[in-house]
Write a protein that holds these residues in place. Structure first.
Motif, PDB file in Angstrom:
ATOM      1  N   ALA A   1      -4.238   5.607   4.409  1.00 31.44           N
ATOM      2  CA  ALA A   1      -5.053   6.632   5.071  1.00 31.44           C
ATOM      3  C   ALA A   1      -6.527   6.420   4.755  1.00 31.44           C
ATOM      4  CB  ALA A   1      -4.612   8.022   4.624  1.00 31.44           C
ATOM      5  N   ARG A   2      -6.836   6.109   3.502  1.00 33.70           N
ATOM      6  CA  ARG A   2      -8.234   5.858   3.142  1.00 33.70           C
ATOM      7  C   ARG A   2      -8.743   4.567   3.770  1.00 33.70           C
ATOM      8  NH1 ARG A   2      -6.257   7.540  -1.932  1.00 33.70           N
ATOM      9  NH2 ARG A   2      -6.345   5.412  -2.794  1.00 33.70           N
ATOM     10  N   ALA A   3      -7.885   3.560   3.837  1.00 33.42           N
ATOM     11  CA  ALA A   3      -8.300   2.263   4.376  1.00 33.42           C
ATOM     12  C   ALA A   3      -8.634   2.337   5.857  1.00 33.42           C
ATOM     13  CB  ALA A   3      -7.194   1.231   4.154  1.00 33.42           C
ATOM     14  N   LEU A   4      -7.957   3.220   6.581  1.00 29.84           N
ATOM     15  CA  LEU A   4      -8.229   3.327   8.013  1.00 29.84           C
ATOM     16  C   LEU A   4      -9.554   4.000   8.299  1.00 29.84           C
ATOM     17  CD1 LEU A   4      -4.695   4.148   9.457  1.00 29.84           C
ATOM     18  CD2 LEU A   4      -5.884   1.960   9.359  1.00 29.84           C
ATOM     19  N   GLY A   5     -10.229   4.485   7.236  1.00 29.09           N
ATOM     20  CA  GLY A   5     -11.633   4.822   7.392  1.00 29.09           C
ATOM     21  C   GLY A   5     -11.989   6.263   7.570  1.00 29.09           C
ATOM     22  N   ASP A   6     -11.000   7.157   7.579  1.00 29.71           N
ATOM     23  CA  ASP A   6     -11.359   8.548   7.809  1.00 29.71           C
ATOM     24  C   ASP A   6     -10.358   9.454   7.104  1.00 29.71           C
ATOM     25  OD1 ASP A   6     -12.133  10.511  10.804  1.00 29.71           O
ATOM     26  OD2 ASP A   6     -12.508  10.863   8.690  1.00 29.71           O
TER      27      ASP A   6
ATOM     28  N   ALA B   1      -4.381   4.692  20.452  1.00 29.09           N
ATOM     29  CA  ALA B   1      -4.663   3.273  20.652  1.00 29.09           C
ATOM     30  C   ALA B   1      -5.763   2.801  19.700  1.00 29.09           C
ATOM     31  CB  ALA B   1      -5.074   3.030  22.102  1.00 29.09           C
ATOM     32  N   ASP B   2      -6.752   3.654  19.454  1.00 24.53           N
ATOM     33  CA  ASP B   2      -7.830   3.284  18.527  1.00 24.53           C
ATOM     34  C   ASP B   2      -7.291   3.032  17.126  1.00 24.53           C
ATOM     35  OD1 ASP B   2      -9.739   3.500  20.492  1.00 24.53           O
ATOM     36  OD2 ASP B   2     -10.236   5.574  20.014  1.00 24.53           O
ATOM     37  N   LEU B   3      -6.364   3.865  16.680  1.00 20.88           N
ATOM     38  CA  LEU B   3      -5.822   3.707  15.339  1.00 20.88           C
ATOM     39  C   LEU B   3      -4.922   2.481  15.240  1.00 20.88           C
ATOM     40  CD1 LEU B   3      -5.199   7.429  14.471  1.00 20.88           C
ATOM     41  CD2 LEU B   3      -6.653   5.854  13.203  1.00 20.88           C
ATOM     42  N   LEU B   4      -4.217   2.145  16.295  1.00 17.31           N
ATOM     43  CA  LEU B   4      -3.426   0.926  16.278  1.00 17.31           C
ATOM     44  C   LEU B   4      -4.321  -0.300  16.201  1.00 17.31           C
ATOM     45  CD1 LEU B   4      -0.516   1.638  18.778  1.00 17.31           C
ATOM     46  CD2 LEU B   4      -0.504   1.730  16.281  1.00 17.31           C
ATOM     47  N   ARG B   5      -5.472  -0.222  16.828  1.00 19.68           N
ATOM     48  CA  ARG B   5      -6.432  -1.329  16.690  1.00 19.68           C
ATOM     49  C   ARG B   5      -6.869  -1.458  15.235  1.00 19.68           C
ATOM     50  NH1 ARG B   5     -11.803  -2.251  16.403  1.00 19.68           N
ATOM     51  NH2 ARG B   5     -12.535  -4.200  17.348  1.00 19.68           N
ATOM     52  N   SER B   6      -7.116  -0.319  14.561  1.00 22.10           N
ATOM     53  CA  SER B   6      -7.499  -0.351  13.157  1.00 22.10           C
ATOM     54  C   SER B   6      -6.380  -0.913  12.287  1.00 22.10           C
ATOM     55  CB  SER B   6      -7.877   1.058  12.679  1.00 22.10           C
ATOM     56  OG  SER B   6      -9.032   1.522  13.342  1.00 22.10           O
ATOM     57  N   TYR B   7      -5.128  -0.553  12.592  1.00 22.72           N
ATOM     58  CA  TYR B   7      -3.989  -1.135  11.881  1.00 22.72           C
ATOM     59  C   TYR B   7      -4.024  -2.662  11.989  1.00 22.72           C
ATOM     60  CZ  TYR B   7      -0.626   2.529  10.453  1.00 22.72           C
ATOM     61  OH  TYR B   7       0.028   3.537   9.816  1.00 22.72           O
TER      62      TYR B   7
ATOM     63  N   LEU C   1       0.826  -1.206   0.000  1.00 23.37           N
ATOM     64  CA  LEU C   1       0.000   0.000   0.000  1.00 23.37           C
ATOM     65  C   LEU C   1       0.861   1.257   0.000  1.00 23.37           C
ATOM     66  CD1 LEU C   1      -2.763  -0.744   2.650  1.00 23.37           C
ATOM     67  CD2 LEU C   1      -3.007  -0.778   0.178  1.00 23.37           C
ATOM     68  N   THR C   2       0.383   2.280  -0.669  1.00 20.46           N
ATOM     69  CA  THR C   2       0.958   3.608  -0.493  1.00 20.46           C
ATOM     70  C   THR C   2       0.405   4.205   0.801  1.00 20.46           C
ATOM     71  OG1 THR C   2      -0.831   4.716  -1.670  1.00 20.46           O
ATOM     72  CG2 THR C   2       1.035   3.925  -2.995  1.00 20.46           C
TER      73      THR C   2
ATOM     74  N   HIS D   1      -4.902  -8.223   1.431  1.00 22.05           N
ATOM     75  CA  HIS D   1      -5.649  -7.358   0.530  1.00 22.05           C
ATOM     76  C   HIS D   1      -5.032  -7.358  -0.862  1.00 22.05           C
ATOM     77  CE1 HIS D   1      -7.883  -5.597   3.924  1.00 22.05           C
ATOM     78  NE2 HIS D   1      -6.742  -5.717   4.582  1.00 22.05           N
ATOM     79  N   SER D   2      -5.879  -7.356  -1.858  1.00 19.50           N
ATOM     80  CA  SER D   2      -5.413  -7.304  -3.239  1.00 19.50           C
ATOM     81  C   SER D   2      -4.811  -5.935  -3.537  1.00 19.50           C
ATOM     82  CB  SER D   2      -6.581  -7.575  -4.194  1.00 19.50           C
ATOM     83  OG  SER D   2      -6.211  -7.284  -5.526  1.00 19.50           O
ATOM     84  N   ALA D   3      -3.698  -5.943  -4.284  1.00 17.19           N
ATOM     85  CA  ALA D   3      -3.034  -4.684  -4.628  1.00 17.19           C
ATOM     86  C   ALA D   3      -3.870  -3.848  -5.577  1.00 17.19           C
ATOM     87  CB  ALA D   3      -1.668  -4.968  -5.242  1.00 17.19           C
ATOM     88  N   ASP D   4      -4.766  -4.493  -6.318  1.00 14.57           N
ATOM     89  CA  ASP D   4      -5.557  -3.783  -7.315  1.00 14.57           C
ATOM     90  C   ASP D   4      -6.841  -3.178  -6.746  1.00 14.57           C
ATOM     91  OD1 ASP D   4      -3.686  -4.497  -9.248  1.00 14.57           O
ATOM     92  OD2 ASP D   4      -4.703  -6.406  -9.638  1.00 14.57           O
ATOM     93  N   ALA D   5      -7.389  -3.802  -5.691  1.00  7.31           N
ATOM     94  CA  ALA D   5      -8.668  -3.338  -5.139  1.00  7.31           C
ATOM     95  C   ALA D   5      -8.443  -2.188  -4.159  1.00  7.31           C
ATOM     96  CB  ALA D   5      -9.381  -4.488  -4.433  1.00  7.31           C
ATOM     97  N   GLU D   6      -9.470  -1.358  -4.021  1.00 10.15           N
ATOM     98  CA  GLU D   6      -9.418  -0.294  -3.021  1.00 10.15           C
ATOM     99  C   GLU D   6      -9.550  -0.928  -1.636  1.00 10.15           C
ATOM    100  OE1 GLU D   6      -9.010   3.592  -1.602  1.00 10.15           O
ATOM    101  OE2 GLU D   6      -8.736   2.784  -3.615  1.00 10.15           O
ATOM    102  N   PRO D   7      -8.543  -0.795  -0.774  1.00 15.64           N
ATOM    103  CA  PRO D   7      -8.582  -1.480   0.522  1.00 15.64           C
ATOM    104  C   PRO D   7      -9.658  -0.918   1.441  1.00 15.64           C
ATOM    105  CG  PRO D   7      -6.741   0.039   0.431  1.00 15.64           C
ATOM    106  CD  PRO D   7      -7.335   0.016  -0.946  1.00 15.64           C
ATOM    107  N   GLN D   8     -10.236  -1.804   2.236  1.00 18.39           N
ATOM    108  CA  GLN D   8     -11.266  -1.404   3.192  1.00 18.39           C
ATOM    109  C   GLN D   8     -10.994  -2.040   4.537  1.00 18.39           C
ATOM    110  OE1 GLN D   8     -15.070  -2.437   1.471  1.00 18.39           O
ATOM    111  NE2 GLN D   8     -15.199  -0.498   0.371  1.00 18.39           N
ATOM    112  N   LEU D   9     -11.347  -1.338   5.589  1.00 22.24           N
ATOM    113  CA  LEU D   9     -11.163  -1.855   6.947  1.00 22.24           C
ATOM    114  C   LEU D   9     -12.263  -2.866   7.248  1.00 22.24           C
ATOM    115  CD1 LEU D   9      -9.450  -1.415   9.572  1.00 22.24           C
ATOM    116  CD2 LEU D   9     -11.239   0.168  10.302  1.00 22.24           C
ATOM    117  N   PRO D  10     -11.918  -4.110   7.563  1.00 26.78           N
ATOM    118  CA  PRO D  10     -12.956  -5.105   7.861  1.00 26.78           C
ATOM    119  C   PRO D  10     -13.540  -4.908   9.259  1.00 26.78           C
ATOM    120  CG  PRO D  10     -10.800  -6.089   8.166  1.00 26.78           C
ATOM    121  CD  PRO D  10     -10.564  -4.685   7.654  1.00 26.78           C
TER     122      PRO D  10
END
Length: 374
Positions: A28-33, A56-62, A22-23, A70-79
């Motif tokens: 930044a987009r994948a972490l949801g905000d 701590a919340d962001l480390l949980r998201s990491y 990931l770049t 995650h696929s390199a081609d798809a737009e990543p999303q936080l599960p």
């Protein structure tokens, strides 16, 4: 020379991002905000020479994000945590613990001031406590703005719980942007920050509205026909959790009239001209992602009556039990999301703080992992 804990964390975060191919912009987009997390912010976390600590919340998201491939081609999303399979959940738990340990080591090194610990410590603001507003009929005359001695706090209900929470919240977060408001005063920034809801669904319309948005949470607070002054807690199978009352007491005084009982809000105390005493309330404490912004948290402190609301707050503020209760919650709910119903005994009318290490005090527990395992 061994790297500092901050540098170790920065190197680990950079390695995790690269493993996902990931770049920094995509992360930044994948972490949801994306509005709050910029590329420069990600870069500051990965800068091992001068790192900034993520919350701590962001480390949980990491950890949650990196638990899946995650696929390199798809737009990543936080599960969602409940969508992880068994191996992903194991990876998430181990990675979350590793990142939090690195962060704790960085924050607690010699010369570093601790900002506090526990459920009431937040790394970023805003934090807003929404407290119920007492109906006009039950307010002091000093709640009227026309009164020369107008005092805004007389408009609040559950003031005991708010005072208990507010002192602890400010002590743990001395530099944080924090506020307490009435439900009708809450605005969009309040609702999308860290949100704390006090009290039940009848006098706190924000609590009523958000209850329906937290769809995974099985505990709901509901109005019942036989209670006039509080609302019970109910599970999807219909199981209810209610307060306990003493047997009816003999009284030498004449029972008040129906109008007096209604005016004093004691319908649940007086039944058929006889008085009884509340001996145990039910407290509800929950911490889940804010349904309006999953990078922030929603904390609910409620009860059937106001003693339950106070008990829910004091679980993690009362010096007599808070350390043990913090340890209990950290061990039982390592993912950070949970809901718990507790007994709040009353002694001489005062709400006792629940000790979670006493099994009798815990009525019901839930976490997202329970649903995933079902």
């Amino acid at each position: 020379m061994a790297p500092s804990p901050e540098a170790e964390l920065a190197d680990r975060l950079r390695a995790l991002r690269r493993q996902q191919r990931l770049t920094q912009a995509k992360l930044a987009r994948a972490l949801g905000d994306a509005k709050r997390i910029s590329v420069s912010t990600i870069s500051s976390w990965e800068n091992s020479s001068d790192p900034k600590l993520p919350s701590a919340d962001l480390l949980r998201s990491y950890a949650l994000f990196c638990a899946q491939d995650h696929s390199a081609d798809a737009e990543p999303q936080l599960p969602r945590e409940q969508d992880l399979n068994a191996s992903e959940r194991e990876k998430f738990t181990a990675l979350h613990r590793e990142l939090i340990d690195l962060r704790d080591a960085a924050r607690n090194k010699p010369g570093t001031a601790s900002a506090g610990a526990g459920l009431w410590t937040f790394e970023e603001g805003p934090v807003t406590a929404i407290c119920p507003e007492a109906p006009a009929a039950y307010r002091s005359p000093l709640a009227d703005e026309a009164n020369p001695n107008y005092t805004r706090m007389y408009r609040y209900a559950d003031v005991d719980a708010l005072i208990e929470l507010w002192g602890h919240l400010r002590a743990c977060n001395p530099e944080l942007d924090a506020a307490h408001k009435l439900p009708d005063e809450a605005n969009a920034p309040d609702m999308t920050g860290h949100l704390i809801l006090l009290g039940g669904i009848v006098w706190n319309n924000v609590a009523h509205q958000l209850q329906s948005l937290v769809r995974d949470l099985p505990i709901q607070q509901v109005v019942t026909a036989d209670l006039f002054n509080g609302e019970v807690f109910m599970l999807p199978d219909g199981q209810e959790f209610r307060p306990l009352w003493s047997d009816y007491e003999r009284t030498s005084t004449k029972a008040p009239t129906k109008e007096e009982i209604t005016a004093a809000q004691t319908e649940d105390v007086w039944r058929n001209g006889q008085r009884r005493t509340l001996i145990e309330d039910v407290a509800f404490l929950a911490r889940v992602p804010n349904p309006l912004n999953h990078t922030r948290t929603l904390t609910v402190c409620s009860g059937v009556y106001s003693r339950g609301v106070l008990g829910a707050v004091r679980v993690l503020t009362d010096i007599a039990v808070r350390d043990r209760n913090e340890a209990y919650l950290a061990s039982r709910f390592p993912g950070g999301s949970f809901a718990i119903l507790m007994r709040v005994p009353l002694v001489n009318g005062e709400a006792m703080s629940p000790d979670l290490e006493i099994p009798h005090n815990v009525l019901y527990e839930w976490s997202p992992s329970d649903e995933a395992a079902a």
